[in-house]
Motif scaffolding. Structure first.
Motif, mmCIF file in Angstrom:
data_model
loop_
_atom_site.group_PDB
_atom_site.id
_atom_site.type_symbol
_atom_site.label_atom_id
_atom_site.label_comp_id
_atom_site.label_asym_id
_atom_site.label_seq_id
_atom_site.Cartn_x
_atom_site.Cartn_y
_atom_site.Cartn_z
ATOM 1 N N ALA A 75 2.086 3.960 -11.482
ATOM 2 C CA ALA A 75 1.942 3.273 -12.772
ATOM 3 C C ALA A 75 2.865 2.058 -12.834
ATOM 4 C CB ALA A 75 2.243 4.240 -13.915
ATOM 5 N N TRP A 76 4.070 2.188 -12.309
ATOM 6 C CA TRP A 76 5.020 1.074 -12.277
ATOM 7 C C TRP A 76 4.474 -0.066 -11.422
ATOM 8 C CZ3 TRP A 76 7.932 -0.230 -7.776
ATOM 9 C CH2 TRP A 76 8.916 -1.182 -7.972
ATOM 10 N N MET A 77 3.864 0.279 -10.277
ATOM 11 C CA MET A 77 3.278 -0.749 -9.415
ATOM 12 C C MET A 77 2.147 -1.478 -10.128
ATOM 13 S SD MET A 77 3.139 1.154 -5.725
ATOM 14 C CE MET A 77 1.986 -0.034 -5.088
ATOM 15 N N GLU A 78 1.307 -0.726 -10.810
ATOM 16 C CA GLU A 78 0.138 -1.319 -11.466
ATOM 17 C C GLU A 78 0.501 -2.094 -12.728
ATOM 18 O OE1 GLU A 78 -2.642 1.821 -12.074
ATOM 19 O OE2 GLU A 78 -2.915 2.161 -9.937
ATOM 20 N N GLY A 125 0.827 -1.202 0.000
ATOM 21 C CA GLY A 125 0.000 0.000 0.000
ATOM 22 C C GLY A 125 0.859 1.249 0.000
ATOM 23 N N VAL A 126 0.314 2.317 -0.565
ATOM 24 C CA VAL A 126 1.010 3.598 -0.628
ATOM 25 C C VAL A 126 0.038 4.687 -0.219
ATOM 26 C CG1 VAL A 126 2.076 5.273 -2.188
ATOM 27 C CG2 VAL A 126 2.599 2.854 -2.446
ATOM 28 N N THR A 127 0.468 5.538 0.712
ATOM 29 C CA THR A 127 -0.310 6.713 1.086
ATOM 30 C C THR A 127 0.583 7.927 0.951
ATOM 31 O OG1 THR A 127 0.262 6.457 3.429
ATOM 32 C CG2 THR A 127 -1.805 5.451 2.691
ATOM 33 N N HIS A 147 8.154 18.465 -2.871
ATOM 34 C CA HIS A 147 7.933 17.026 -2.794
ATOM 35 C C HIS A 147 6.826 16.682 -1.808
ATOM 36 C CE1 HIS A 147 11.929 15.369 -4.578
ATOM 37 N NE2 HIS A 147 11.374 16.296 -5.352
ATOM 38 N N VAL A 148 6.172 15.567 -2.049
ATOM 39 C CA VAL A 148 5.190 15.018 -1.115
ATOM 40 C C VAL A 148 5.829 13.809 -0.431
ATOM 41 C CG1 VAL A 148 3.165 15.791 -2.401
ATOM 42 C CG2 VAL A 148 4.139 13.547 -2.881
ATOM 43 N N ILE A 149 5.338 13.484 0.745
ATOM 44 C CA ILE A 149 5.847 12.335 1.477
ATOM 45 C C ILE A 149 5.004 11.122 1.087
ATOM 46 C CG2 ILE A 149 6.374 11.368 3.747
ATOM 47 C CD1 ILE A 149 7.933 13.961 3.012
ATOM 48 N N VAL A 150 5.673 10.051 0.726
ATOM 49 C CA VAL A 150 5.017 8.808 0.324
ATOM 50 C C VAL A 150 5.366 7.747 1.364
ATOM 51 C CG1 VAL A 150 4.863 7.033 -1.459
ATOM 52 C CG2 VAL A 150 5.192 9.437 -2.103
ATOM 53 N N ASP A 151 4.348 7.237 2.034
ATOM 54 C CA ASP A 151 4.524 6.166 3.007
ATOM 55 C C ASP A 151 4.197 4.857 2.296
ATOM 56 O OD1 ASP A 151 5.056 8.087 4.995
ATOM 57 O OD2 ASP A 151 2.917 8.339 5.353
ATOM 58 N N ALA A 152 5.214 4.048 2.047
ATOM 59 C CA ALA A 152 5.043 2.787 1.325
ATOM 60 C C ALA A 152 5.036 1.638 2.328
ATOM 61 C CB ALA A 152 6.171 2.602 0.319
#
Length: 143
Positions: A130-133, A86-88, A104-109
């Motif tokens: 897109a890479w994940m999907e 999951g990514v938020t 930049h935004v913070i991405v919690d993976a």
């Protein structure tokens, strides 16, 4: 006097060689494309602490992260897209705007065993999603 000038010359030469080494390393990391500026929180600390500036690149099923100010030719972190659960996203808080790249935004993976915090542009985040999907159907994870 002569030794002082020699010392200054050696220091200048070392600085120039270090700059050339950083430039060659960045060029080598970026050689195949798919590279973007991406900070990583190396240690779980308060907001704004433990961040390192870096570069990330896609290599097959892996997202590789490299420190900017390092001479290591190997990635500090490798995240396989099969590990991502999951990514938020969120806006930088506290001192985070001071220690990450501007805008930049913070991405919690969420990985299987831990959470990794990245900082990247919205455009880079779109590319990561897109890479994940784009994983093959048998390995695709849903957010």
């Amino acid at each position: 006097m002569r030794t002082v000038l020699e010392l200054v010359g050696v220091c200048c030469l070392a600085a120039v060689l270090l700059i050339i080494a950083f430039a060659c390393r960045r060029r080598w990391i970026s050689r195949d494309g798919g590279t973007f500026d991406c900070s990583l929180q190396l240690a779980e600390k308060d907001h704004g602490r433990g961040w390192a500036l870096g570069l990330a690149r896609y290599v097959g099923d892996d997202l590789q992260w490299f420190r900017v100010f390092s001479l290591a030719w190997w990635p500090k972190l490798i995240v396989n897209r099969r590990q991502l659960e999951g990514v938020t996203t969120r806006r930088p808080m506290g001192n985070e705007p001071l220690v990450t790249y501007a805008g930049h935004v913070i991405v919690d993976a969420e990985l299987r065993d831990r959470t990794v915090h990245f900082a990247m542009t919205e455009e880079a985040l779109t590319g990561v999603l897109a890479w994940m999907e784009s994983a093959p159907p048998s390995t695709q994870t849903y957010l």
